[in-house]
Design a protein around this motif. Structure first.
Motif, mmCIF file in Angstrom:
data_model
loop_
_atom_site.group_PDB
_atom_site.id
_atom_site.type_symbol
_atom_site.label_atom_id
_atom_site.label_comp_id
_atom_site.label_asym_id
_atom_site.label_seq_id
_atom_site.Cartn_x
_atom_site.Cartn_y
_atom_site.Cartn_z
ATOM 1 N N ILE A 4 36.414 90.832 96.641
ATOM 2 C CA ILE A 4 36.818 89.587 96.087
ATOM 3 C C ILE A 4 38.039 89.843 95.286
ATOM 4 N N PRO A 5 39.125 89.182 95.502
ATOM 5 C CA PRO A 5 40.376 89.375 94.781
ATOM 6 C C PRO A 5 40.284 88.761 93.333
ATOM 7 N N LEU A 6 40.684 89.544 92.569
ATOM 8 C CA LEU A 6 40.716 88.964 91.036
ATOM 9 C C LEU A 6 41.951 89.740 90.319
ATOM 10 N N THR A 7 42.468 88.924 89.590
ATOM 11 C CA THR A 7 43.725 89.367 88.730
ATOM 12 C C THR A 7 42.845 90.319 87.595
ATOM 13 N N VAL A 8 43.743 91.056 86.886
ATOM 14 C CA VAL A 8 43.339 91.659 85.754
ATOM 15 C C VAL A 8 42.542 90.855 84.626
ATOM 16 N N ALA A 9 43.203 89.695 84.447
ATOM 17 C CA ALA A 9 42.867 88.941 83.224
ATOM 18 C C ALA A 9 41.570 88.343 83.989
ATOM 19 N N GLY A 10 41.501 87.845 85.040
ATOM 20 C CA GLY A 10 40.251 87.288 85.803
ATOM 21 C C GLY A 10 39.125 88.360 85.522
ATOM 22 N N ALA A 11 39.286 89.543 85.922
ATOM 23 C CA ALA A 11 38.243 90.397 85.831
ATOM 24 C C ALA A 11 37.774 90.641 84.557
ATOM 25 N N GLU A 12 38.683 90.660 83.477
ATOM 26 C CA GLU A 12 38.332 90.914 82.093
ATOM 27 C C GLU A 12 37.479 89.767 81.453
ATOM 28 N N LYS A 13 37.948 88.566 82.131
ATOM 29 C CA LYS A 13 37.331 87.383 81.676
ATOM 30 C C LYS A 13 35.618 87.386 82.032
ATOM 31 N N LEU A 14 35.408 87.922 83.413
ATOM 32 C CA LEU A 14 34.054 88.079 83.916
ATOM 33 C C LEU A 14 33.395 89.086 83.239
ATOM 34 N N ARG A 15 34.019 90.357 82.957
ATOM 35 C CA ARG A 15 33.381 91.308 81.977
ATOM 36 C C ARG A 15 32.963 90.809 80.730
ATOM 37 N N THR A 16 33.773 90.037 79.924
ATOM 38 C CA THR A 16 33.417 89.697 78.878
ATOM 39 C C THR A 16 32.373 88.567 78.736
ATOM 40 N N GLU A 17 32.094 87.772 79.761
ATOM 41 C CA GLU A 17 31.004 86.748 80.007
ATOM 42 C C GLU A 17 29.646 87.565 80.234
ATOM 43 N N LEU A 18 29.891 88.860 81.141
ATOM 44 C CA LEU A 18 28.803 89.577 81.338
ATOM 45 C C LEU A 18 28.161 90.435 79.998
ATOM 46 N N HIS A 19 29.102 90.663 79.246
ATOM 47 C CA HIS A 19 28.470 91.495 77.839
ATOM 48 C C HIS A 19 27.998 90.527 77.144
ATOM 49 N N HIS A 20 28.301 89.200 76.927
ATOM 50 C CA HIS A 20 27.865 88.270 76.117
ATOM 51 C C HIS A 20 26.491 87.851 76.512
ATOM 52 N N LEU A 21 26.241 87.714 78.027
ATOM 53 C CA LEU A 21 25.057 87.534 78.407
ATOM 54 C C LEU A 21 24.211 88.779 77.930
#
Length: 158
Positions: A4-21
């Motif tokens: 799945i292609p992701l930009t660096v910023a997009g991957a960081e956004k997903l990591r942040t959401e995962l950490h919050h969950l």
């Protein structure tokens, strides 16, 4: 599963959401289930049912995010060297040939797409039309109102 292609910023956004969950939402719903269970009869306990449903949603989203991140192909637009060609991660400046309106979009992954932030999905009709083209080229896009033409004014990798 394919990458799945992701930009660096997009991957960081997903990591942040995962950490919050994992650190906020999951413990809160476990606490809510515990409190609802302490009320006794679970057969007619709406709080318990709601908490269990929320837990299912949170666990599902955690699995989804972990899957996407494990299959991510992270692309840093600043490191691209596509010789001025429109590619994933590029920021393109376009001019509508009919109206003369100019717009700027970054081509990103589906999970990152947000038209308010001027980020369009790599699978959108507009992105598919401009990918592979250079500044000065004209891209034809099949829109609901017919074919629209956009001239590519500039391609940047930022």
């Amino acid at each position: 599963m394919s990458k799945i292609p992701l930009t660096v910023a997009g991957a960081e956004k997903l990591r942040t959401e995962l950490h919050h969950l994992k650190t906020v939402e999951r413990p809160a719903v476990i606490q809510a289930i515990s409190e609802a269970r302490a009320q006794g009869d679970l057969s007619e306990n709406a709080e318990y049912d709601a908490a269990k449903e929320k837990q299912g949603f949170i666990e599902g989203r955690i699995q989804e995010l972990e899957g996407k991140l494990s299959n991510a192909q992270i692309i840093d637009p600043k490191l691209l060297d596509a010789d001025g060609r429109c590619v994933f991660g590029a920021t393109v400046e376009l001019e509508d040939q009919d109206s003369g309106d100019q717009v700027i979009y970054q081509i990103v992954g589906e999970d990152e797409a947000d038209i308010k932030e001027r980020k369009i999905s790599v699978s959108s009709p507009l992105a598919r039309a401009v990918i592979g083209k250079y500044a000065g080229d004209v891209a034809q896009v099949q829109a609901p109102g017919g074919i629209r033409e956009y001239e590519i004014l500039d391609v940047r990798y930022e």
